[in-house]
Each structure stands twice: as C-alpha cells, then as structure tokens.
Motif scaffolding. Structure first.
Motif, PDB file in Angstrom:
ATOM      1  N   ARG A 164      41.517  34.126  45.174  1.00 57.90           N
ATOM      2  CA  ARG A 164      41.711  34.547  43.768  1.00 57.90           C
ATOM      3  C   ARG A 164      42.897  33.694  43.197  1.00 57.90           C
ATOM      4  O   ARG A 164      43.219  33.625  42.069  1.00 57.90           O
ATOM      5  CB  ARG A 164      42.031  35.898  43.914  1.00 57.90           C
ATOM      6  CG  ARG A 164      40.795  36.950  44.171  1.00 57.90           C
ATOM      7  CD  ARG A 164      41.045  38.426  44.000  1.00 57.90           C
ATOM      8  NE  ARG A 164      39.608  39.114  44.097  1.00 57.90           N
ATOM      9  CZ  ARG A 164      39.084  39.702  45.336  1.00 57.90           C
ATOM     10  NH1 ARG A 164      39.773  39.213  46.391  1.00 57.90           N
ATOM     11  NH2 ARG A 164      38.091  40.147  45.428  1.00 57.90           N
ATOM     12  N   SER A 168      43.007  31.598  39.743  1.00 56.29           N
ATOM     13  CA  SER A 168      44.105  31.892  38.615  1.00 56.29           C
ATOM     14  C   SER A 168      44.608  30.583  38.417  1.00 56.29           C
ATOM     15  O   SER A 168      45.197  30.400  37.251  1.00 56.29           O
ATOM     16  CB  SER A 168      44.836  32.691  39.255  1.00 56.29           C
ATOM     17  OG  SER A 168      46.089  32.384  40.106  1.00 56.29           O
ATOM     18  N   LEU A 204      34.667  40.191  42.956  1.00 56.23           N
ATOM     19  CA  LEU A 204      35.076  39.192  41.920  1.00 56.23           C
ATOM     20  C   LEU A 204      34.902  39.459  40.442  1.00 56.23           C
ATOM     21  O   LEU A 204      33.831  40.285  40.134  1.00 56.23           O
ATOM     22  CB  LEU A 204      34.588  37.853  42.386  1.00 56.23           C
ATOM     23  CG  LEU A 204      34.881  37.199  43.562  1.00 56.23           C
ATOM     24  CD1 LEU A 204      34.050  36.106  43.827  1.00 56.23           C
ATOM     25  CD2 LEU A 204      36.425  36.889  43.778  1.00 56.23           C
TER      26      LEU A 204
END
Length: 295
Positions: A164, A168, A204
């Motif tokens: 993650r 980002s 997700l």
C-alpha cells in the motif's frame, strides 16, 4: 504511471526477467557465470562485475521485447548506466521492456515457519528515486517454509502493508511470498497462502492494482482464480530452484501464469563464452521460457 507500460504488463505476451541479485546473492550469481571470488576484493568491484554481466544480457539481441515484458533490477543496477542511459531508461527506450525494482533488504530469521522482510530503511526515499529513474513497479520477497497459519498470515499482511505504501507513491508492487519448493507441506502452505491473499486483495481500494509473484504450485492451475481477481494485474512465477527444463514444464501446465525467472534464465551463461555462444544460449533460454509462459 505510464499507461503504455501498464497495458503491456497486463495483456502482453511474454515473461518478466529477474535480474535482481543483490549483495548476498551476487557472489553466487557471479560464480555461476564463471567469475570466482578472487576476481574482486570489495563490493564496488563485485557490483561492477555483476553490472557487466547484466549489461551483456540486456544488450544482447536475444533480450527482446518480443519475448520479454519486463525486467526486475537491483538498486545498484538502477543507479548505473548502460551506455549513456540509466538502466531503466535503456530497457524501456531502447528495448521496449518495462523496468521494475527490487526494494527489499533481505530476509529476517526464520520464525513461525516463515521469513519476513527485514525493515526497509527510508522506503519512501527509495520509491521517490525509483520514480525519478522511471521505474514502473517494485518487488519484495518473503519466504514460507512451513504451513504455519499465523506465520503465513504475518507474511501476507506485511507484504500488503508495504504494498500500500508503494501504491501511494504511484508504483505497482509485486507481492512475493515464496513457498519453498522443498517444503514438506508445500501444498498446504499454498492453500493457506491463497486464502490470505484473497483476504488482503479484497481490502484494497477499488482501482488498486498489484502483481503477485508465487512459486509454481503443486496442483496445476491452483492460482487460476487469483489470476482472474480484479485487483491483480498479473501473476508471475519464480523458478524457486528448479532447473530450467523442470521449471518450464511445470509452468506450462499452469494456464495464465507467466515466468519471472532468475537462475533459470541465466542458466548456462558464462563470462568465458564468445558472443555467438552467449547470445545463442540466452536466445534458447528466453524462447523456451516464453513458450512455457504462453499457455
């Protein structure tokens, strides 16, 4: 994110070349290539020699986008040039091959039947440099040695937590929880792993895309449902210590799974070979891995 590269990885025919041996595995890779430890006296010399090896592979006419979709690089390789261009730029602009970067710092000691990732210092700084160097995605490897539910859960949770962070920063993470091919309960580990992967994928964001790099499963087509999962851009297979012939045979029985081989790709290549012999050996390897990835 480069849409052309995204489309190529998602739908293209071919495989991912793993050229990401790092500090710990570089001496063995050089030895297999015919360069013994007495040829270098420090890390700088060692990494210079391995960059020469990788440059020879990448610049070979056999290393062609007709067969190869992407290539995974080590950080040191990302920061070096091939000719006048940084390695990732050379891959994409000269070869049409999508560049990835290995971001992990190796494995923690065995605990609960697994080896987690070691901490990655200043990961955001590394990811920023990866963006500056025009890297498309990243890769990080954990290892599962036993069918320990808690251990496998911790591996997958750690991989997706870091994944993650990578997402980002605008990069595509390759989640790599390798199941040791010599594990006595490999198939049970694979079932536990698949369950944990589905749980993390379901959490997700809707538009998030990741890749999975997995050991070739014990049961043929076992990962077919993961290949079809909407968050999964591609599922690729590591050779895991199988020799090239066996890795290809096993891979070909798994529809939709493509290769991301390292040792099986460079098998038989040596520094002492003539250019003709080197390119011929590399061409045969690439074509055989490509064929196994088409099923």
């Amino acid at each position: 994110m480069n849409k052309q590269q995204m489309d190529r990885i998602h739908t293209g025919k071919g495989f991912i070349a793993a050229l990401d041996q790092s500090g710990g595995s570089t001496p063995k890779a050089l030895e297999q290539y015919g360069i013994k430890g007495d040829r270098f006296s420090n890390e700088d010399e060692m990494f210079g020699l391995v960059h020469e090896m990788r440059t020879r592979i990448i610049t070979s006419p056999a290393f062609d986008s007709a067969y190869i979709l992407g290539a995974i690089l080590f950080e040191n390789t990302m920061d070096r040039k091939i000719g006048e261009r940084y390695t990732a730029d050379y891959l994409w602009e000269n070869k049409g091959i999508v560049p990835f970067l290995k971001v992990d710092q190796g494995l923690a000691p065995l605990d609960n039947g697994v080896q987690l990732l070691k901490p990655i210092p200043d990961l955001n700084g590394l990811l920023k440099r990866a963006n500056d160097r025009h890297i498309f995605g990243t890769k990080m490897r954990s290892v599962i040695k036993e069918a320990n539910p808690g251990g496998i859960r911790s591996v997958v949770e750690q991989q997706f937590e870091i994944g993650r962070q990578i997402l980002s920063m605008g990069l595509v993470p390759i989640i790599e929880p390798e199941v040791d091919i010599h594990s006595a309960d490999k198939s049970k580990s694979e079932q536990l792993l698949k369950n944990e992967l589905f749980e993390q994928l379901s959490a997700l964001d809707k538009d998030a895309k990741v890749m999975l790099k997995l050991s070739i499963p014990t049961e043929d087509d076992f990962y077919r449902d993961l290949i079809d999962e909407p968050h999964v851009l591609r599922v690729v297979a590591l050779s895991g210590g199988y020799e090239q012939r066996e890795a290809n045979e096993r891979l070909a029985r798994n529809h939709g799974l493509i290769a991301s081989f390292s040792r099986a790709l460079s098998e038989g290549l040596t520094a002492q070979q003539s250019e003709e012999a080197f390119n011929g050996m590399l061409s045969r390897s690439i074509r055989s891995i490509y064929e196994a990835s088409l099923t």
